[in-house]
Design an enzyme around this catalytic site. Structure first.
Site, PDB file in Angstrom:
ATOM      1  N   ASP A  27      45.501  39.353  33.992  1.00  0.00           N
ATOM      2  CA  ASP A  27      44.051  39.128  34.026  1.00  0.00           C
ATOM      3  C   ASP A  27      43.721  37.633  33.999  1.00  0.00           C
ATOM      4  O   ASP A  27      44.461  36.832  33.427  1.00  0.00           O
ATOM      5  CB  ASP A  27      43.400  39.832  32.824  1.00  0.00           C
ATOM      6  CG  ASP A  27      41.919  40.080  33.045  1.00  0.00           C
ATOM      7  OD1 ASP A  27      41.431  39.894  34.183  1.00  0.00           O
ATOM      8  OD2 ASP A  27      41.234  40.442  32.072  1.00  0.00           O
ATOM      9  N   ASN A  29      42.671  35.784  36.929  1.00  0.00           N
ATOM     10  CA  ASN A  29      42.860  35.077  38.209  1.00  0.00           C
ATOM     11  C   ASN A  29      41.571  34.405  38.677  1.00  0.00           C
ATOM     12  O   ASN A  29      41.570  33.259  39.122  1.00  0.00           O
ATOM     13  CB  ASN A  29      43.295  36.055  39.314  1.00  0.00           C
ATOM     14  CG  ASN A  29      44.693  36.594  39.094  1.00  0.00           C
ATOM     15  OD1 ASN A  29      45.393  36.156  38.195  1.00  0.00           O
ATOM     16  ND2 ASN A  29      45.093  37.553  39.911  1.00  0.00           N
ATOM     17  N   ASN A  75      38.614  48.789  39.953  1.00  0.00           N
ATOM     18  CA  ASN A  75      38.486  47.534  40.709  1.00  0.00           C
ATOM     19  C   ASN A  75      37.822  47.707  42.080  1.00  0.00           C
ATOM     20  O   ASN A  75      37.446  46.718  42.717  1.00  0.00           O
ATOM     21  CB  ASN A  75      39.848  46.829  40.866  1.00  0.00           C
ATOM     22  CG  ASN A  75      40.321  46.161  39.591  1.00  0.00           C
ATOM     23  OD1 ASN A  75      41.519  46.122  39.303  1.00  0.00           O
ATOM     24  ND2 ASN A  75      39.406  45.621  38.798  1.00  0.00           N
TER      25      ASN A  75
END
Ligand code: IPE
Ligand code: IPE
Ligand code: MG
Length: 261
Positions: A27, A29, A75
């Site tokens: 996590d 990015n 996502n």
């Protein structure tokens, strides 16, 4: 930690007490990129490079299994340009890296609802799994379109099917029966979960499999999670006292059911 010499296991770590399966929630990015005034996709690109090295690091240091959360069932809520970029990145990485990973003895698995991915990506993934299935150096699983709740619902559906067909009676259903139906069926559960970027939640990752994992959270963003950062996580893992509900005695082995999936 001396980052220049991390080809081999750092001296601080005990080779006999390494986790046998590490899971990572990659996590941060987007925030890594924003901090540099770059588009979010630049963070995903750098994150993919970091993951590539982590697989090799597991091999170099003797950690036999790594599972990385690459795309969750949630996502899809992101802007379509980002989703499209990520799907293209998975395919590109796979095409570029497969030969080398195979040569290094890496077994590749993809876990998640793969039917929800494009037929081309499904095909590339299926070919990669087939090509590397006999490899034994590191078992590298990538969770794509993965959701822990969805996985459990699917597993229940499979077990219910067995009951309906008379292959299993209701009273006989065991933890093992359910576990065998998970995407990860047959792979030992992770003993260490790492999440980067300062968030401290599971975000629907491996809900069953992480029941007894040690949880490690770091503020580092994923694209900065290098070998030195990994070594720090492992040092902390080795300092933990894993009791599995028993008493403080490291000599007592964990119940077999918690170690094997
Ligand atoms: C993790 O980084 C990668 C994926 C979820 C695909 P993020 O994209 O979530 O980065 P942040 O959390 O927005 O910084
Ligand atoms: C979790 O990260 C999913 C992956 C790393 C693939 P998210 O960034 O999507 O999680 P939330 O939204 O912060 O919970
Ligand atoms: Mg995130």
């Amino acid at each position: 930690m001396n980052a220049s010499n991390l080809k081999t296991l750092p001296i601080e770590l005990d080779a006999q007490r390494l986790p046998q399966h590490v899971a990572v929630i990659m996590d941060g990015n987007g925030r890594w990129a924003s901090k540099r005034h770059m588009p979010r996709i630049a963070g995903h690109r750098q994150g993919a490079k970091i993951l590539k090295d982590l697989v090799r690091c597991c091999k170099d240091w003797g950690i036999p299994a790594l599972t990385a959360y690459a795309f969750s069932t949630e996502n899809w809520r992101r802007p379509s340009e980002e989703v499209d970029f990520l799907m293209a990145l998975f395919e590109k990485m796979l095409r570029h890296e497969l030969k080398e990973l195979d040569r290094e003895g890496v077994r590749l698995s993809f876990i998640g609802d793969l039917n929800g991915l494009s037929p081309t990506l499904q095909q590339v993934m299926a070919d990669a799994m087939e090509q590397t299935r006999e490899n034994t150096a590191v078992h590298f699983s990538v969770a794509v379109n993965y959701g822990g709740r969805h996985e459990l619902v699917e597993a229940c559906r499979s077990v219910a099917g067995k009951v309906q067909r008379g292959e299993l009676s209701l009273g006989e259903i065991s933890e093992d029966d359910l576990e065998q139906q998970l995407y990860s069926g047959g792979t030992p559960c992770p003993d260490l979960l790492i999440r980067t970027s300062g968030e401290q939640r599971l975000s629907n990752f491996l809900l069953w499999q992480l029941a007894y994992a040690e949880l490690y959270f770091t503020d580092a963003f994923w694209p900065d999670f290098d070998r030195a950062a990994f070594a720090e996580a492992l040092v902390e893992f080795q300092a933990r006292d894993r009791r599995f509900g028993g008493l403080k005695d490291k000599g007592i082995p964990a119940p077999a059911a918690l170690l094997t999936a």
